[in-house]
Design an enzyme around this catalytic site. Structure first.
Site, mmCIF file in Angstrom:
data_model
loop_
_atom_site.group_PDB
_atom_site.id
_atom_site.type_symbol
_atom_site.label_atom_id
_atom_site.label_comp_id
_atom_site.label_asym_id
_atom_site.label_seq_id
_atom_site.Cartn_x
_atom_site.Cartn_y
_atom_site.Cartn_z
ATOM 1 N N GLU A 433 0.988 -1.222 0.381
ATOM 2 C CA GLU A 433 0.426 0.641 0.275
ATOM 3 C C GLU A 433 0.946 1.320 -0.280
ATOM 4 O O GLU A 433 1.580 0.987 0.855
ATOM 5 C CB GLU A 433 -0.434 0.036 1.033
ATOM 6 C CG GLU A 433 -1.358 1.365 1.452
ATOM 7 C CD GLU A 433 -2.331 1.274 2.931
ATOM 8 O OE1 GLU A 433 -2.062 0.450 3.771
ATOM 9 O OE2 GLU A 433 -2.573 2.471 2.961
ATOM 10 N N ASP A 506 -0.848 -0.934 5.805
ATOM 11 C CA ASP A 506 -0.755 -0.223 7.145
ATOM 12 C C ASP A 506 -1.408 -0.446 8.044
ATOM 13 O O ASP A 506 -3.235 -1.103 7.838
ATOM 14 C CB ASP A 506 -1.025 1.135 7.341
ATOM 15 C CG ASP A 506 0.915 1.212 6.389
ATOM 16 O OD1 ASP A 506 1.222 1.428 6.039
ATOM 17 O OD2 ASP A 506 0.082 2.876 5.786
ATOM 18 N N ASP A 508 -3.811 0.436 9.609
ATOM 19 C CA ASP A 508 -5.149 1.236 10.452
ATOM 20 C C ASP A 508 -6.177 1.453 9.402
ATOM 21 O O ASP A 508 -6.079 0.356 8.857
ATOM 22 C CB ASP A 508 -4.517 2.883 9.777
ATOM 23 C CG ASP A 508 -3.816 3.329 8.827
ATOM 24 O OD1 ASP A 508 -3.968 2.579 7.688
ATOM 25 O OD2 ASP A 508 -3.243 4.329 8.365
ATOM 26 N N ASP A 510 -7.659 2.842 6.493
ATOM 27 C CA ASP A 510 -7.374 2.447 5.043
ATOM 28 C C ASP A 510 -6.629 1.255 4.560
ATOM 29 O O ASP A 510 -7.108 0.492 3.984
ATOM 30 C CB ASP A 510 -6.340 3.703 4.964
ATOM 31 C CG ASP A 510 -7.029 5.116 4.994
ATOM 32 O OD1 ASP A 510 -8.995 5.320 5.385
ATOM 33 O OD2 ASP A 510 -6.981 6.213 4.668
#
Ligand code: 28F
Length: 675
Positions: A433, A506, A508, A510
């Site tokens: 990503e 990641d 998180d 997203d």
């Protein structure tokens, strides 16, 4: 004639007849497979079906109401019905007792059957004589005309004439047999298999009660099957643990041009289809003309209804047969005079008249059913509309993106930093990503076996991407080319270029979002990659803890705290050894040393909390996440991917309500989602 003489004559006459019977049944013993399918466990059980068939026929003729099947302790089976009893008087054609004729003459059912008595089913329904021929011994009993008659046989040959052995105040037929050990290799009765068959037959013959006893076990087993509703009960049984779209099932039972048609169905809230079809009570796994007729009636009538009621607009194309089959659970049974079973395994009904009759009966009844149940019809039609919409969208996506050969001849995308090895079994593809993490991964990787595909997060993340849109996305198309297998009809697992495909995003929201998208993509379009265990999720660490030159990584808070405690303790111990008076740190001090946010520097310990992969330099990324010696990879299971697929619809689908609900219930863990 003296009594003695009479006996002697009878005996000699029987000798001649024995040979006749033997010759008559010879083909059955020579080629049993021709009559019962096989001499394995299938054919073995088929013997029971044949005898039960005769009782069912008697029930369909309106004379029997109860059938009992018993597995006896010694391996024998007995079948009893309370029909009229097989006639015992002399048969005008064979000049023998009708009972003996039925039991010893091949095809007696069809050949000697009275008008409309036996609807023969090819392989099936050849009847009692076949079972008799393949039984070591068999006993037939009849209760009729106030008498109890019996005749016994060995491998099909009568041991004596039919005898009256007592009186009777009821009627019926009982057959007890023991399959020939010379014929059957597999000889274990399977009670589950027998019960399934009997249940099915009970559904197909409404109003008949079929009892089953298994006397073999310590505690005998007893089951009774009786279904007032026939196929209606059957359809309900098939959907009993499913969410249905209908309160009332569709059901029709009608004679049409001397054919008897019965059908029942329910729609369930699912994409699966279950269609069971029978001809003369014989299961036709491959369908045939009756099923074809049913399907065209369903398709046509639903289309007509949807148009008439305005669900389908003028510009809309018609539902296809596949559209109307999604979520359908249907049972279809047809009875006809001369069924023709076709195909390798005789599993398909070939009679064209079965198609026209079924189509006509279902067309008419379904039209009326839909008009009478507007609420349920709406739910069904709306489901079919959705299916049709999905089909049209998928087709459009395929046409634009997955055109035959569209991916062919395309070179590997420029953004792919490929590995030098051409051996898929040692090659790994990291789907990373973001460009910056992608850059680090490219620099940090082991070039020979590790390839990097940097994925631009944004376009996928922000757009509420539907799968078809997603496939149209150039990023994803490049990815498909990189993976090597192509997609849809072109999919070829042997062309897979990497045996490890690692999703690296990641930790998180997203990142989770992108992971869901990718997992869904693999689940829907690269399922064999998931099934084969080729898909992984990288697990980058959450913390980097540096004390002097020593660097350690932690994947969760517990690990971090443990490392910090060890560091602080070690430091105190070192100080003590040097002779300096320094008290040991308290728990709080140890925890404090870690700080809450990254980058703090307390007492020579530096703790960095990674917010994203981009914060790692190439060496760190290699050390922690890519180096096979240290990294943690989580293999994606089909269940993981299926769950992602479910979430995908919630997160990315058109329905706002479920997404709102999902986000409300997951508010703590999911932020920044665009609704
Ligand atoms: C345990 C297995 O086989 N039941 C049967 C009948 C009743 C009739 C019948 C059978 C008539 C002309 C052959 C009685 N009364 N159970 C069974 N129940 N067969 S098999 O007739 C045989 C045919 O040729 C029967 C009046 N009609 C028919």
């Amino acid at each position: 004639m003296a009594k003695k003489e009479e006996k002697a004559k009878e005996k000699s006459a029987y000798g001649a007849k024995d040979i006749q019977v033997l010759e008559g049944l010879e083909p059955v013993r020579k080629r049993p497979g021709m009559y019962i399918g096989s001499t394995g466990t299938g054919g073995f059980h088929h013997l029971i079906w044949e005898i039960v068939d005769n009782s069912i026929d008697e029930a369909m003729a309106g004379r029997a109401k109860n059938i009992t099947v018993e597995l006896l302790k010694d391996g024998q089976v007995s079948v009893t019905d309370d029909g009229a009893g097989i006639p015992v008087e002399t048969h005008h054609q064979t000049k023998k007792s009708t009972l003996e004729t039925v039991m010893t003459v091949l095809h007696a059912g069809g050949k000697f059957g009275g008008e409309g008595y036996k609807v023969s089913g090819g392989l099936h329904g050849v009847g009692a004589s076949v079972v008799n021929a393949l039984s070591d011994h068999l006993k037939a009993e009849v209760w009729r005309d106030g008498g109890h008659f019996v005749q016994e046989y060995k491998r099909g040959v009568p041991l004596s004439k039919v005898k009256k052995i007592g009186s009777a105040n009821h009627t019926g037929t009982k057959v007890t047999f023991f399959p020939d050990t010379e014929i059957f290799s597999e000889r274990q009765w399977n009670e589950k298999r027998i019960m399934d068959h009997l249940r099915q037959q009970a559904y197909l013959t409404k109003g008949v009660r079929i009892n089953f006893y298994d006397w073999r076990a310590e505690t005998p087993l007893f089951y009774g099957f009786y279904f007032e509703g026939g196929l209606l009960s059957f359809a309900k049984h098939l959907t009993f643990n499913k969410k249905t779209l209908q309160e009332d099932a569709f059901h029709v039972h009608k004679n049409q041009n001397e054919l008897e048609v019965e059908a029942a169905f329910l729609y369930i809230d699912d994409t699966k289809t279950e269609e069971l079809s029978f001809a003369n009570n014989i299961y036709t796994p491959d369908g045939g003309m009756h099923l074809t007729g049913f399907r065209s009636a369903l398709t046509r009538t639903l289309n007509n209804y949807a148009r008439a009621e305005g669900y389908l607009k003028e510009k809309d194309e018609n539902f296809t047969a596949d559209d109307v089959r999604e979520g359908l659970v249907a049972v279809l049974s047809i009875k006809l005079r001369e069924p023709q079973f076709e195909g390798q395994t005789k599993a398909r009904l070939g009679n064209p008249e079965a198609r026209t009759a079924t189509e006509a009966v279902v067309n008419e009844a379904l039209k009326e059913f839909l008009e009478r149940h507007p609420q349920e019809s709406r739910r069904v039609v709306e489901k079919v509309l959705l299916t049709a919409k999905a089909r049209i969208a998928a087709k459009a996506a395929k046409e634009t993106v997955l055109r035959k050969g569209a991916l062919e001849g395309l070179t590997l995308p420029g953004k792919l930093a490929d590995c030098t090895s051409k051996d898929a079994s040692e090659s790994e593809l990291f789907i990373v990503e973001g460009d910056s993490a992608g850059g680090s991964a490219k620099q940090g990787r082991e070039r020979r076996t590790q390839a990097i595909f940097p994925l631009k997060g944004k376009p996928l993340n922000v757009e509420r991407a539907r799968m078809d849109k997603m496939l149209a996305n150039t990023e994803i198309r490049s990815l498909v080319i990189a993976i090597g297998t192509a997609i849809a009809e072109e999919f070829d697992m042997s062309k897979l270029r990497y045996h490890k495909i690692v999703l690296m995003s990641d930790a998180d929201v997203d990142g989770a979002h992108i992971r869901t998208l990718l997992l869904t993509l693999f689940y829907r379009h690269f399922r064999p990659v998931v099934d084969g265990g080729y898909l992984y999720i990288a697990q980058p660490p959450l913390y980097r803890i540096q004390a002097g030159k020593e660097i350690q990584y932690a994947w969760n808070d517990g690990q971090k705290d443990k490392i910090l405690k060890e560091l602080v303790n070690a430091k105190a111990a070192k100080a003590k050894a040097k002779g300096k008076e320094e008290k040991l740190p308290t728990e709080e001090e140890a925890a404090e040393a870690g700080g809450s946010e990254g980058g703090e520097k307390i007492a020579g310990v530096n703790v960095q909390r990674y917010k994203g992969l981009g914060e790692m330099n190439p060496e760190q990324l290699w050390e922690t996440t890519m180096n096979p010696a240290n990294r943690i990879l989580r293999q994606v299971t089909v269940a993981d991917a299926a769950e992602a697929d479910r979430l995908f619809d919630i997160l990315m689908g058109d329905e706002v309500e479920p997404r709102k609900k999902f986000i409300q219930t997951h508010a703590a863990s999911v932020q920044n989602l665009d609704i």
